[in-house]
Motif scaffolding. Structure first.
Motif, PDB file in Angstrom:
ATOM      1  N   HIS A 226       1.110  -1.255   0.001  1.00  0.00           N
ATOM      2  CA  HIS A 226      -0.043   0.011   0.082  1.00  0.00           C
ATOM      3  C   HIS A 226       0.775   1.043   0.052  1.00  0.00           C
ATOM      4  N   LEU A 227       2.073   1.321   0.793  1.00  0.00           N
ATOM      5  CA  LEU A 227       2.863   2.286   0.708  1.00  0.00           C
ATOM      6  C   LEU A 227       3.615   2.758  -0.360  1.00  0.00           C
ATOM      7  N   SER A 228       4.135   1.548  -1.314  1.00  0.00           N
ATOM      8  CA  SER A 228       4.610   1.787  -2.369  1.00  0.00           C
ATOM      9  C   SER A 228       3.746   2.331  -3.543  1.00  0.00           C
ATOM     10  N   VAL A 229       2.807   1.789  -3.436  1.00  0.00           N
ATOM     11  CA  VAL A 229       1.499   2.083  -4.461  1.00  0.00           C
ATOM     12  C   VAL A 229       1.481   3.779  -4.511  1.00  0.00           C
ATOM     13  N   TRP A 230       1.173   4.022  -3.016  1.00  0.00           N
ATOM     14  CA  TRP A 230       1.350   5.543  -2.720  1.00  0.00           C
ATOM     15  C   TRP A 230       2.269   6.378  -3.345  1.00  0.00           C
ATOM     16  N   TRP A 231       3.539   5.796  -2.940  1.00  0.00           N
ATOM     17  CA  TRP A 231       4.733   6.420  -3.394  1.00  0.00           C
ATOM     18  C   TRP A 231       4.641   6.592  -5.063  1.00  0.00           C
ATOM     19  N   ILE A 232       4.338   5.536  -5.814  1.00  0.00           N
ATOM     20  CA  ILE A 232       4.316   5.530  -7.298  1.00  0.00           C
ATOM     21  C   ILE A 232       3.256   6.589  -7.951  1.00  0.00           C
ATOM     22  N   ARG A 233       2.115   6.849  -7.160  1.00  0.00           N
ATOM     23  CA  ARG A 233       1.103   7.802  -7.448  1.00  0.00           C
ATOM     24  C   ARG A 233       1.654   9.181  -7.294  1.00  0.00           C
ATOM     25  N   LEU A 234       2.781   9.304  -6.179  1.00  0.00           N
ATOM     26  CA  LEU A 234       3.135  10.500  -6.059  1.00  0.00           C
ATOM     27  C   LEU A 234       4.432  10.844  -7.087  1.00  0.00           C
ATOM     28  N   GLY A 235       4.937  10.049  -7.888  1.00  0.00           N
ATOM     29  CA  GLY A 235       5.815  10.187  -8.868  1.00  0.00           C
ATOM     30  C   GLY A 235       7.314   9.770  -8.262  1.00  0.00           C
ATOM     31  N   ILE A 236       7.147   9.055  -6.898  1.00  0.00           N
ATOM     32  CA  ILE A 236       8.497   8.354  -6.450  1.00  0.00           C
ATOM     33  C   ILE A 236       8.515   6.997  -6.728  1.00  0.00           C
ATOM     34  N   VAL A 237       9.701   6.709  -7.434  1.00  0.00           N
ATOM     35  CA  VAL A 237      10.136   5.209  -7.702  1.00  0.00           C
ATOM     36  C   VAL A 237      10.502   4.575  -6.657  1.00  0.00           C
ATOM     37  N   PRO A 238      10.084   3.491  -6.323  1.00  0.00           N
ATOM     38  CA  PRO A 238      10.449   2.549  -4.906  1.00  0.00           C
ATOM     39  C   PRO A 238      11.612   1.586  -5.339  1.00  0.00           C
ATOM     40  N   GLU A 239      12.784   1.650  -5.012  1.00  0.00           N
ATOM     41  CA  GLU A 239      13.665   0.651  -5.247  1.00  0.00           C
ATOM     42  C   GLU A 239      14.158  -0.164  -3.769  1.00  0.00           C
ATOM     43  N   ARG A 240      14.237  -1.388  -4.030  1.00  0.00           N
ATOM     44  CA  ARG A 240      14.453  -2.009  -2.641  1.00  0.00           C
ATOM     45  C   ARG A 240      15.879  -2.793  -2.757  1.00  0.00           C
ATOM     46  N   ILE A 241      16.493  -3.098  -1.757  1.00  0.00           N
ATOM     47  CA  ILE A 241      17.817  -3.828  -1.777  1.00  0.00           C
ATOM     48  C   ILE A 241      17.636  -5.358  -1.857  1.00  0.00           C
ATOM     49  N   GLU A 242      18.829  -6.028  -2.112  1.00  0.00           N
ATOM     50  CA  GLU A 242      18.369  -7.576  -2.096  1.00  0.00           C
ATOM     51  C   GLU A 242      18.199  -8.066  -0.815  1.00  0.00           C
ATOM     52  N   PRO A 243      17.493  -9.046  -0.572  1.00  0.00           N
ATOM     53  CA  PRO A 243      17.264  -9.660   0.746  1.00  0.00           C
ATOM     54  C   PRO A 243      18.596 -10.166   1.380  1.00  0.00           C
ATOM     55  N   GLY A 244      18.838  -9.635   2.669  1.00  0.00           N
ATOM     56  CA  GLY A 244      20.194 -10.140   3.268  1.00  0.00           C
ATOM     57  C   GLY A 244      21.324  -9.254   2.775  1.00  0.00           C
ATOM     58  N   GLN A 245      21.187  -8.122   2.155  1.00  0.00           N
ATOM     59  CA  GLN A 245      22.168  -7.442   1.668  1.00  0.00           C
ATOM     60  C   GLN A 245      21.947  -5.898   2.425  1.00  0.00           C
ATOM     61  N   PRO A 246      22.307  -5.673   3.773  1.00  0.00           N
ATOM     62  CA  PRO A 246      22.082  -4.365   3.955  1.00  0.00           C
ATOM     63  C   PRO A 246      23.132  -3.434   3.655  1.00  0.00           C
ATOM     64  N   GLN A 247      24.278  -3.883   3.190  1.00  0.00           N
ATOM     65  CA  GLN A 247      25.240  -2.842   2.972  1.00  0.00           C
ATOM     66  C   GLN A 247      24.907  -1.961   1.527  1.00  0.00           C
ATOM     67  N   GLN A 248      23.897  -2.507   1.156  1.00  0.00           N
ATOM     68  CA  GLN A 248      23.319  -1.704  -0.094  1.00  0.00           C
ATOM     69  C   GLN A 248      22.665  -0.626   0.448  1.00  0.00           C
ATOM     70  N   ASN A 249      22.356  -0.619   1.381  1.00  0.00           N
ATOM     71  CA  ASN A 249      21.794   0.771   2.115  1.00  0.00           C
ATOM     72  C   ASN A 249      22.784   1.141   3.157  1.00  0.00           C
ATOM     73  N   GLY A 250      24.175   1.089   3.002  1.00  0.00           N
ATOM     74  CA  GLY A 250      25.017   1.139   4.091  1.00  0.00           C
ATOM     75  C   GLY A 250      24.949   2.608   4.761  1.00  0.00           C
ATOM     76  N   ARG A 251      24.890   3.629   4.152  1.00  0.00           N
ATOM     77  CA  ARG A 251      24.702   4.890   4.787  1.00  0.00           C
ATOM     78  C   ARG A 251      23.564   4.991   5.915  1.00  0.00           C
ATOM     79  N   HIS A 252      22.523   4.324   5.303  1.00  0.00           N
ATOM     80  CA  HIS A 252      21.610   4.334   6.413  1.00  0.00           C
ATOM     81  C   HIS A 252      21.952   3.356   7.485  1.00  0.00           C
ATOM     82  N   GLU A 253      22.497   2.313   7.403  1.00  0.00           N
ATOM     83  CA  GLU A 253      22.898   1.407   8.481  1.00  0.00           C
ATOM     84  C   GLU A 253      23.842   1.898   9.417  1.00  0.00           C
TER      85      GLU A 253
END
Length: 391
Positions: A226-253
């Motif tokens: 539901h959240l990502s559908v709402w983002w897309i309607r707002l013109g925001i592209v959702p992108e997801r890291i691979e499962p078990g790969q938190p380093q792909q969002n390393g700055r946040h971690e």
């Protein structure tokens, strides 16, 4: 004239006789008998070492059974499994067996697992439905608001015994911590309220990077929620890291590590007090703390709000002119040229785009997200009008 049956032993004898009589091409001889060169050399070697007896069929049963263990040890495995409320696994049982039977070889974890399985002492694991991988490649951001990242910092108990789930949102390029909100769960409604407030204050990003957990993704078509559908309607592209790969969002971690040390040792008495700690941390993190990745500048000095304002009304999705648009019904179906395609209940009432990518093959999109494809010639169902969306 009836065919003569040739037994395996007779075939080997004939092969050896031909080999001794015609010392020509070994490859051609093997090909004539329909065997590999490796098998041919094996037969020759056995004949040379043991004569005709060496050509007899040998048992394929192993000479020793590696996992055959004494009854006393098998009995101990079952006893150790039954003791206590929390059943022990093969690894812990193996350690206890080495203590109980120090003069005996300790069975491997695989052998212990097989014993438990044969005795019906293991419950089959329920297969989890995997979230569909994100179709978008993860790309860096060089300017503010090109990419935001969001995540729930691991939940923890507060002084009153209740759980706190911190939802954190950060700008990727400037490392500006846009929000750090303590919630009592990961539900869609509460999470959406946090993002709506941030969008109204800072504007809209181009992309949003998250993991594959709730409420950012689901096992629905395209991994949408539901959240990502709402983002897309707002013109925001959702992108997801691979499962078990938190380093792909390393700055946040990395920010989460700093947050954990600052606000959970010890945690506050209740959610209101804990939110006060979060707010103070945001001020320090954004305004006071220099960042090595920013050449020791603060995130606040590198961030500026987005030029894309939060709209008063949710805009409709636009598709290229060569797409065909179809609206998803309340039951998650799209009707196309008299056929039915199940898109998913999450997109009920939404418009999807269909692009012909081959002869009779169509790709289905929701905004920029490719949901899958179908072949209009491959129908099924009682009425032969149902098309399957393949991801």
């Amino acid at each position: 004239m009836p065919w003569r049956d040739v037994k395996p032993m007779d075939e080997k004898i004939l092969f050896i006789a031909d080999h001794l009589r015609e010392p020509g091409s070994f490859s051609q001889l093997c090909e004539r008998y329909g065997i590999s060169r490796k098998t041919g050399y094996k037969w020759v070697e056995r004949y040379q070492s043991a004569g005709l007896e060496g050509l007899e069929e040998r048992s394929r049963r192993p000479h020793a059974v590696a996992n055959k263990i004494p009854y006393a040890i098998r009995k101990a495995i079952m006893e150790l499994r039954r003791q206590g409320r929390d059943p022990l696994g093969p690894k812990k049982i193996q350690a206890l067996l080495s203590q109980r039977f120090p003069d005996q070889p300790t069975p491997s974890k695989t052998t212990i697992y097989n014993v438990l399985k044969r005795e019906g002492m293991l419950e089959p694991k329920r297969r989890r439905r995997r979230v569909q991988p994100s179709p978008h490649r993860l790309t860096p951001a060089s300017a503010p608001n090109e990419l935001w990242s969001a995540d729930f910092k691991g939940q923890f108990k507060m002084g009153n015994g209740r759980w706190c789930y911190p939802l954190t949102v950060m700008d990727h390029a400037s490392r500006y911590l846009l929000g750090c909100q303590g919630l009592d769960g990961t539900r869609f409604v509460e999470s959406q309220a946090v993002f709506k407030r941030l969008f109204q204050e800072y504007g809209l990003p181009n992309r949003m990077r998250t993991d594959n957990g709730v409420p950012f993704a689901s096992t629905a078509t395209g991994g949408l929620s539901h959240l990502s559908v709402w983002w897309i309607r707002l013109g925001i592209v959702p992108e997801r890291i691979e499962p078990g790969q938190p380093q792909q969002n390393g700055r946040h971690e990395r920010m989460h590590r700093t947050l954990k040390l600052a606000v959970t040792h010890p945690p506050s008495a209740n959610l209101s007090a804990q939110q006060g700690q979060f707010d103070r941390f945001r001020v320090d993190y954004n305004e006071q703390r220099p960042h090595e990745g920013l050449e020791q500048h603060s995130p606040q000095s590198c961030y500026r709000p987005s030029s894309r304002a939060y709209p008063q009304h949710l805009p409709e999705l636009e598709y290229p002119g060569y797409f065909q648009r179809q609206k998803v019904s309340a039951n998650g179906l799209a009707y196309w040229t008299g056929r039915r395609i199940y898109i998913g209940y999450l997109l009920a009432g939404e418009w999807v785009g269909l692009e012909e990518v081959g002869d009779g093959v169509w790709a289905v999109y929701f905004g920029p997200v490719r949901l899958g494809s179908f072949d209009e010639r491959q129908t099924k169902g009682r009425l032969n009008d149902y098309l399957t969306l393949k991801v």
